[in-house]
Design a protein around this motif. Structure first.
Motif, PDB file in Angstrom:
ATOM      1  N   GLY A 232      -4.318 -10.822  17.487  1.00 27.17           N
ATOM      2  CA  GLY A 232      -3.648 -10.570  16.219  1.00 27.17           C
ATOM      3  C   GLY A 232      -2.278 -11.216  16.224  1.00 27.17           C
ATOM      4  O   GLY A 232      -1.676 -11.429  17.286  1.00 27.17           O
ATOM      5  N   SER A 233      -1.771 -11.529  15.047  1.00 32.04           N
ATOM      6  CA  SER A 233      -0.494 -12.244  14.951  1.00 32.04           C
ATOM      7  C   SER A 233       0.677 -11.435  15.490  1.00 32.04           C
ATOM      8  O   SER A 233       1.701 -11.994  15.877  1.00 32.04           O
ATOM      9  N   ASN A 234       0.517 -10.115  15.504  1.00 32.29           N
ATOM     10  CA  ASN A 234       1.617  -9.254  15.968  1.00 32.29           C
ATOM     11  C   ASN A 234       1.551  -8.948  17.458  1.00 32.29           C
ATOM     12  O   ASN A 234       2.403  -8.230  17.986  1.00 32.29           O
ATOM     13  N   LYS A 235       0.569  -9.498  18.166  1.00 36.71           N
ATOM     14  CA  LYS A 235       0.406  -9.210  19.595  1.00 36.71           C
ATOM     15  C   LYS A 235       1.249 -10.167  20.438  1.00 36.71           C
ATOM     16  O   LYS A 235       1.644 -11.248  19.975  1.00 36.71           O
ATOM     17  N   THR A 236       1.467  -9.767  21.696  1.00 35.26           N
ATOM     18  CA  THR A 236       2.224 -10.617  22.630  1.00 35.26           C
ATOM     19  C   THR A 236       1.409 -10.917  23.889  1.00 35.26           C
ATOM     20  O   THR A 236       1.967 -11.281  24.916  1.00 35.26           O
ATOM     21  N   VAL A 237       0.101 -10.763  23.791  1.00 35.53           N
ATOM     22  CA  VAL A 237      -0.753 -10.999  24.950  1.00 35.53           C
ATOM     23  C   VAL A 237      -0.674 -12.469  25.366  1.00 35.53           C
ATOM     24  O   VAL A 237      -0.621 -13.369  24.526  1.00 35.53           O
TER      25      VAL A 237
END
Length: 326
Positions: A232-237
């Protein structure tokens, strides 16, 4: 007579200058005995200060034992024992490690739950067996838990998600079965998860949409269904390894985060076309081979820097570095 008195004074001074706490020293000597007096612990001599013993670390102020690391870098030690209940007699331990001890056997002892100050627990590359015990959830100061490369079996206890400060959880390279607990999606700390090389089945919990992981490795299991909630665009993986499972989802609908640097989806049932947004990512590693992908590999970014082995054995994927689309 004078010399005898002087000798007694010197002995008394030597004894009084020992930094190690007497209770900790007694506990270590009992632990050594319970571990069958292994050669690895030969330096544990009752005539010397236990703060100077190999594998032991004392706190510089309190002089209590805060770290115990028992390992054999060659993994050839004749160290043969189980972790004894007497380990609990070191209540100030913050770090405990048993590593590369192939003859360390048996289940994890409930006594470990009494080491409530532990922040680091590693028991890896041993022959530890039995289940991953739920009592580990009582160690609420843990930031690192590593039980990898053992012979642990059974299901993963959902209670581990109660470890609110956990930064990394390693349960990889065991014989664990069942599903990934739904509760793992509610870790407050979003720890790096390493669950690879087990026999886990079922679906990745939908609750994982709540996590903002840095690294997740679920490879070499029998997981099915969707994995898009990891992205997702809000993830930092940054690193995702889902290879060698039975996952099936439409990758063309996935929004990959800009933080992603390593993605391994090989040997699954992933379908759809590779989204153009992948060209904007700074990939260090990419493998989508042995899936059901179709369409042209997007041109740009680092996608053409990988060889054919990153893309081959798909339904109708084409374009550089694979043969041109017809």
């Amino acid at each position: 007579m004078f010399r005898l008195c002087l000798l007694l004074v010197l002995i008394s001074h030597a004894l009084s200058s020992e930094l190690c706490n007497p209770a900790d020293k007694k506990a270590l000597l009992q632990l050594k005995k319970d571990l069958n007096n292994p050669y690895l612990l030969a330096s544990w001599n009752p005539a010397t200060d236990c703060c100077d013993w190999y594998t032991v670390t004392c706190d510089p102020k309190t002089h209590r034992i805060v770290s115990l690391t028992i390992l054999d870098s060659t993994a050839r030690s004749n160290f043969s024992a189980q972790i004894p209940p007497s380990i609990a007699n070191l209540p100030f331990l913050r770090s405990l490690e048993f590593h590369k001890l192939p003859n360390l056997t048996g289940p994890l002892q409930p006594a470990i739950a009494r080491l409530t100050r532990l922040t680091f627990l590693r028991i890896s590359w041993t022959n530890l067996s039995g289940p991953v015990p739920s009592f580990l959830a009582q160690l609420n100061s843990l930031t690192f838990l590593d039980l990898s490369f053992n012979n642990l079996s059974g299901t993963i206890p959902p209670s581990l998600s109660q470890l609110s400060g956990l930064a990394a959880l390693h349960l990889d390279r065991n014989h664990l079965t069942g599903s990934i607990p739904e509760s793992f999606g509610y870790f407050k700390s979003s720890p790096d998860l390493y669950l690879s090389h087990n026999n886990l089945s079922g679906q990745i919990p939908n609750s994982f949409i709540n996590l903002n992981l840095t690294t997740i490795d679920l490879s070499r299991n029998k997981l099915e269904g969707d994995a898009s909630m990891l992205f997702g665009s809000n993830k930092t993986v940054q690193i995702v390894d889902l290879s060698r499972n039975l996952l099936a989802f439409n990758v063309s609908k996935v929004v990959f985060p800009s933080s992603l640097t390593s993605l391994d989806l090989n040997h699954n049932k992933v379908y759809g076309s590779l989204p153009g947004g992948l060209t904007e990512l700074n990939f260090q590693y990419l493998n989508v081979s042995y899936n059901r992908l179709c369409g042209q590999i997007p041109v740009g970014g680092k996608l053409q820097s990988f060889d054919v082995y990153s893309y081959f054995h798909n339904s109708c994927l084409c374009g550089s570095p694979l043969p041109a689309c017809k």
